[in-house]
Structure formats: structure tokens, C-alpha cells
Scaffold this motif. Structure first.
Motif, PDB file in Angstrom:
ATOM      1  N   UNK A   1     -16.706 -19.591 -11.743  1.00  0.00           N
ATOM      2  CA  UNK A   1     -18.188 -19.902 -12.026  1.00  0.00           C
ATOM      3  C   UNK A   1     -18.445 -19.112 -13.479  1.00  0.00           C
ATOM      4  N   UNK A   2     -19.231 -19.888 -14.211  1.00  0.00           N
ATOM      5  CA  UNK A   2     -19.356 -19.184 -15.609  1.00  0.00           C
ATOM      6  C   UNK A   2     -20.743 -19.240 -15.764  1.00  0.00           C
ATOM      7  N   UNK A   3     -21.455 -18.228 -16.058  1.00  0.00           N
ATOM      8  CA  UNK A   3     -22.916 -18.260 -16.396  1.00  0.00           C
ATOM      9  C   UNK A   3     -23.133 -18.189 -17.942  1.00  0.00           C
ATOM     10  N   UNK A   4     -24.533 -18.514 -18.082  1.00  0.00           N
ATOM     11  CA  UNK A   4     -25.034 -18.536 -19.351  1.00  0.00           C
ATOM     12  C   UNK A   4     -26.365 -18.349 -19.496  1.00  0.00           C
ATOM     13  N   UNK A   5     -27.008 -18.088 -20.557  1.00  0.00           N
ATOM     14  CA  UNK A   5     -28.714 -18.236 -20.664  1.00  0.00           C
ATOM     15  C   UNK A   5     -29.417 -16.862 -20.437  1.00  0.00           C
ATOM     16  N   UNK A   6     -28.410 -15.669 -20.334  1.00  0.00           N
ATOM     17  CA  UNK A   6     -29.253 -14.247 -20.253  1.00  0.00           C
ATOM     18  C   UNK A   6     -29.909 -13.941 -21.737  1.00  0.00           C
ATOM     19  N   UNK A   7     -30.504 -12.788 -21.637  1.00  0.00           N
ATOM     20  CA  UNK A   7     -30.873 -12.254 -22.999  1.00  0.00           C
ATOM     21  C   UNK A   7     -32.084 -11.246 -22.700  1.00  0.00           C
TER      22      UNK A   7
ATOM     23  N   UNK B   1     -31.209 -19.641 -16.662  1.00  0.00           N
ATOM     24  CA  UNK B   1     -29.822 -19.264 -16.513  1.00  0.00           C
ATOM     25  C   UNK B   1     -29.112 -20.693 -16.091  1.00  0.00           C
ATOM     26  N   UNK B   2     -27.890 -20.743 -16.506  1.00  0.00           N
ATOM     27  CA  UNK B   2     -26.938 -21.747 -15.945  1.00  0.00           C
ATOM     28  C   UNK B   2     -25.771 -21.427 -15.308  1.00  0.00           C
ATOM     29  N   UNK B   3     -25.207 -22.097 -14.513  1.00  0.00           N
ATOM     30  CA  UNK B   3     -24.034 -21.619 -13.911  1.00  0.00           C
ATOM     31  C   UNK B   3     -23.073 -22.847 -13.613  1.00  0.00           C
ATOM     32  N   UNK B   4     -22.142 -23.050 -14.310  1.00  0.00           N
ATOM     33  CA  UNK B   4     -21.101 -24.141 -14.255  1.00  0.00           C
ATOM     34  C   UNK B   4     -19.931 -23.841 -13.412  1.00  0.00           C
TER      35      UNK B   4
ATOM     36  N   UNK C   1     -24.112 -15.443 -10.452  1.00  0.00           N
ATOM     37  CA  UNK C   1     -24.064 -16.811  -9.856  1.00  0.00           C
ATOM     38  C   UNK C   1     -22.945 -16.679  -8.615  1.00  0.00           C
ATOM     39  N   UNK C   2     -23.258 -17.398  -7.435  1.00  0.00           N
ATOM     40  CA  UNK C   2     -22.173 -17.520  -6.539  1.00  0.00           C
ATOM     41  C   UNK C   2     -22.089 -18.756  -5.780  1.00  0.00           C
ATOM     42  N   UNK C   3     -21.142 -18.651  -4.967  1.00  0.00           N
ATOM     43  CA  UNK C   3     -21.019 -19.952  -3.957  1.00  0.00           C
ATOM     44  C   UNK C   3     -21.062 -19.104  -2.615  1.00  0.00           C
ATOM     45  N   UNK C   4     -21.474 -19.744  -1.562  1.00  0.00           N
ATOM     46  CA  UNK C   4     -21.259 -19.178  -0.323  1.00  0.00           C
ATOM     47  C   UNK C   4     -19.924 -19.922   0.438  1.00  0.00           C
ATOM     48  N   UNK C   5     -19.457 -19.121   1.331  1.00  0.00           N
ATOM     49  CA  UNK C   5     -18.363 -19.630   1.922  1.00  0.00           C
ATOM     50  C   UNK C   5     -19.082 -20.809   2.937  1.00  0.00           C
ATOM     51  N   UNK C   6     -18.534 -21.793   3.098  1.00  0.00           N
ATOM     52  CA  UNK C   6     -18.975 -22.960   4.016  1.00  0.00           C
ATOM     53  C   UNK C   6     -19.464 -22.412   5.394  1.00  0.00           C
TER      54      UNK C   6
ATOM     55  N   UNK D   1     -17.853 -15.177  -7.246  1.00  0.00           N
ATOM     56  CA  UNK D   1     -19.016 -14.536  -8.084  1.00  0.00           C
ATOM     57  C   UNK D   1     -18.506 -15.143  -9.213  1.00  0.00           C
ATOM     58  N   UNK D   2     -19.508 -15.149 -10.170  1.00  0.00           N
ATOM     59  CA  UNK D   2     -19.575 -15.409 -11.636  1.00  0.00           C
ATOM     60  C   UNK D   2     -19.176 -13.703 -12.145  1.00  0.00           C
ATOM     61  N   UNK D   3     -19.154 -14.021 -13.347  1.00  0.00           N
ATOM     62  CA  UNK D   3     -19.023 -12.653 -14.222  1.00  0.00           C
ATOM     63  C   UNK D   3     -20.206 -11.904 -14.517  1.00  0.00           C
ATOM     64  N   UNK D   4     -21.535 -12.447 -14.446  1.00  0.00           N
ATOM     65  CA  UNK D   4     -22.915 -12.024 -14.448  1.00  0.00           C
ATOM     66  C   UNK D   4     -23.319 -12.149 -16.049  1.00  0.00           C
ATOM     67  N   UNK D   5     -24.605 -12.229 -15.993  1.00  0.00           N
ATOM     68  CA  UNK D   5     -25.287 -12.307 -17.479  1.00  0.00           C
ATOM     69  C   UNK D   5     -26.269 -11.325 -17.221  1.00  0.00           C
ATOM     70  N   UNK D   6     -26.635 -10.669 -18.478  1.00  0.00           N
ATOM     71  CA  UNK D   6     -27.602  -9.666 -18.481  1.00  0.00           C
ATOM     72  C   UNK D   6     -28.779 -10.376 -18.740  1.00  0.00           C
TER      73      UNK D   6
END
Length: 118
Positions: free
Chosen positions: A4-10, A20-23, A95-100, A108-113
Motif C-alpha cells: 500500500x502506497x499513500x500520497x496526498x498529505x501535506x 489522500x490516495x492509497x494505491x 492506509x490499510x486493508x482488513x483481513x477478509x 498497513x501503508x507507510x503513512x502520510x503526514x
């Protein structure tokens, strides 16, 4: 494995907006529910919003009416539109995904501030 890769913080002023986006990539066939958590300095990580593959959503009371979670299944991307931002929204957003079939986080993603400051 899912990446998971987040972007859009600031940095934004109170009352402003951010998106925020999470791919997601990797074993994306296993992904159903995705979401966002946040962690402010000195506080525990808390749930912000969830969305499942059918588009059903859940929000923390503190962000209802201000934040909107959405997803583009074709792009394997989840978004968090944040409007009317407040000082207390300042945090690292994950960003995260839940276990089915569970409410436990699988990845977890790495986080964005996100910093809300005048």
C-alpha cells in the motif's frame, strides 16, 4: 502480500481540504475492505473510515460529514477526501486493508503526514 502506497498529505490551514490516495498492489484479489487510520503525537492509532468492495462505508464520529472515503476498484485505489479540516485532524494517516471477514488489519501503508495549522 499486499503493498500500500499513500500520497496526498501535506500542510493545510484550518477549514481547508486535502485528498489522500492509497494505491494497492500485490495480492489484490484478497482485498475486500480498505480504510484509513490516523495517529496523532502521543495518542493511539484510531480508525477514521472504512469502505468495502461494495462501497459500504463507516466513519469515526469525529469526521462524519467532513471526510469522504471512496475507492476505484479498477485502479485498486482508495481515497480520503478531507474537508473542513481542524487542528485536531493533524496526524499521520495510514492506509490499510482488513483481513477478509474480520475487523483486523492485514496490511498497513507507510503513512502520510497531514498537518493542519494556521
Amino acid at each position: 502480500q499486499v503493498q500500500l502506497v499513500e500520497s496526498g498529505g501535506g500542510l493545510v490551514q484550518p477549514g481547508g481540504s486535502l485528498r489522500l490516495s492509497c494505491a494497492a498492489s500485490g495480492s489484490i484479489f484478497s482485498i475486500n475492505t480498505m480504510g484509513w487510520y490516523r495517529q496523532a503525537p502521543g495518542k493511539q492509532r484510531e480508525l477514521v473510515a472504512l469502505i468495502n468492495s461494495g462501497g459500504s462505508t463507516n466513519y469515526a464520529d469525529s469526521v462524519k460529514g467532513r471526510f469522504t472515503i471512496s475507492r476505484d476498484n479498477a485502479k485498486n485505489t482508495v481515497y480520503l477526501q478531507m474537508n473542513s479540516l481542524k487542528l485536531e485532524d493533524t496526524a499521520v494517516y495510514y492506509c490499510c486493508t482488513l483481513r477478509p471477514g474480520t475487523l483486523y488489519v492485514g496490511y498497513w501503508g507507510q503513512g502520510t503526514q497531514v498537518t493542519v495549522s494556521s
